[in-house]
Scaffold this motif. Structure first.
Motif, short mmCIF file in Angstrom:
data_model
loop_
_atom_site.label_atom_id
_atom_site.label_comp_id
_atom_site.label_asym_id
_atom_site.label_seq_id
_atom_site.Cartn_x
_atom_site.Cartn_y
_atom_site.Cartn_z
N ARG A 70 -65.56 -17.92 37.61
CA ARG A 70 -64.41 -17.42 36.86
C ARG A 70 -63.64 -16.37 37.67
O ARG A 70 -62.41 -16.33 37.66
CB ARG A 70 -64.85 -16.80 35.54
N GLY A 76 -61.21 -21.06 32.67
CA GLY A 76 -61.86 -20.72 31.42
C GLY A 76 -63.36 -20.87 31.49
O GLY A 76 -63.91 -21.53 32.38
N LEU A 77 -64.04 -20.25 30.51
CA LEU A 77 -65.50 -20.26 30.49
C LEU A 77 -66.06 -21.67 30.43
O LEU A 77 -66.95 -22.05 31.22
CB LEU A 77 -65.99 -19.43 29.29
N ASN A 78 -65.56 -22.49 29.50
CA ASN A 78 -66.08 -23.85 29.36
C ASN A 78 -65.76 -24.71 30.57
O ASN A 78 -66.59 -25.53 31.00
CB ASN A 78 -65.52 -24.50 28.09
N ASP A 79 -64.57 -24.52 31.13
CA ASP A 79 -64.20 -25.28 32.32
C ASP A 79 -65.13 -24.96 33.48
O ASP A 79 -65.55 -25.84 34.24
CB ASP A 79 -62.75 -24.99 32.72
#
Length: 319
Positions: A70, A76-79
């Motif tokens: 990140r 993003g976190l999920n990505d």
């Protein structure tokens, strides 16, 4: 079973659920003919309603790896988590996957890019102001974005205007090298990685005159430079003063702070006196008498200097 068949489909399902450990369900697995019978019995309900499946556990991704990805990409976190899973926890491969994903994200980039940074740098007596915009303040704080913005300012320090003005040509500026590529190619890569617009909106380079009697002061308000200001002072001809060059430079810097804080519109009175720089109280200056606050023009008169020009920027106003 005949009783079950005579009920509504909803009651059939409830009755059959209560029999999951009974001979009825065991018969489904032991005798193939019973499966056909149950299919007819349930009507629209499927025998799969009686089966359960155990979900496969997701691969655990170490939090430090997600944090590193990140920080480096701003994704993003999920990505980041999904990219690390696909890359078998290899950060470099995950970055490449995010870049590929950014190909489609870049197509959806918003034209509204009011966030970003306004960087100010004093180098060699000159002042450089550079505004680099993006869509969100989150991206503006990422390592990749701030490195790019700093590189733009450093490139401007070694660039001169082709037409003699203070404004630098953006396209020419972005042809300067950045690591193994140019600033232009790096900017495009950042849009793909971050999924946001990355735009170099304006770059200004203010240099003192060649007569060595000019001093350029500049100020950036806040880490991301929501506001910035710069001013050029010049010593008056035939004025004798004991004020040193360091003191004059300090005065120019203080005046830049004042410009950011009080938003003057002109040097001298044009329409409204309160918006004229020279008519404003110079509250950030330390050398006031005890009984009152001196005006800007009074302080300048004491040291024998005058304002040549000034600018004040507000982030996003040029977008």
């Amino acid at each position: 079973l005949m009783h079950v068949r005579s009920t509504t489909p909803f009651l059939r399902l409830n009755l059959l659920r209560s029999a999951t450990s009974s001979h009825l369900v065991r018969t489904v697995h032991q005798q193939p003919r019973s499966s056909v019978f149950l299919t007819q019995l349930l009507g629209p309900w499927k025998i799969s309603a009686f089966t359960t499946s155990t979900p496969q556990p997701q691969q655990k991704v170490p939090i430090p790896l997600i944090k590193e990805l990140r920080t480096r990409t701003g994704a993003g976190l999920n990505d980041c988590r999904d990219a690390l899973v696909s890359a078998n926890l290899d950060v470099e491969k995950a970055i490449e996957l995010l870049k590929q994903k950014g190909q489609t994200s870049a197509d959806r980039i918003s034209k509204k890019t009011g966030e970003g940074v306004v960087y100010v740098s004093n180098q060699g007596g000159s002042a450089i102001l550079a505004e680099i915009n993006c869509d969100t303040d989150f991206v503006a704080k990422t390592k990749d974005f701030t490195e790019f913005a700093t590189a733009v300012v450093n490139a401007a320090a070694n660039t001169s205007s082709s037409d003699g003005s203070n404004n630098l040509d953006i396209n020419s500026l972005l042809e300067n090298p950045f690591q193994s590529e140019t600033l232009a190619t790096r900017r495009k890569a950042l849009e793909k990685i971050l999924g946001e617009s990355v735009i170099v909106s304006r770059v200004l380079k203010i240099q003192p005159g060649k007569d060595n009697g000019e001093f350029v002061g500049a100020y950036q308000h806040g880490e991301l430079g929501k506001f910035a200001g710069a001013v050029t002072l010049k010593t008056k001809d035939n004025h004798t003063s004991s004020v040193s060059k360091d003191d004059l430079q300090n005065l120019a810097n203080k005046l830049a702070v004042h410009i950011v804080a009080f938003s003057p519109k002109s040097i001298e009175v044009e329409k409204e006196p309160e918006t004229a720089l020279l008519e404003q109280e110079f509250s950030v200056w330390e050398g006031h008498p005890a009984d009152r606050t001196l005006l800007v023009k009074e302080v300048l008169e004491q040291v024998g200097a005058q304002v040549v020009k000034f600018v004040r920027w507000s982030r996003g106003e040029s977008v």
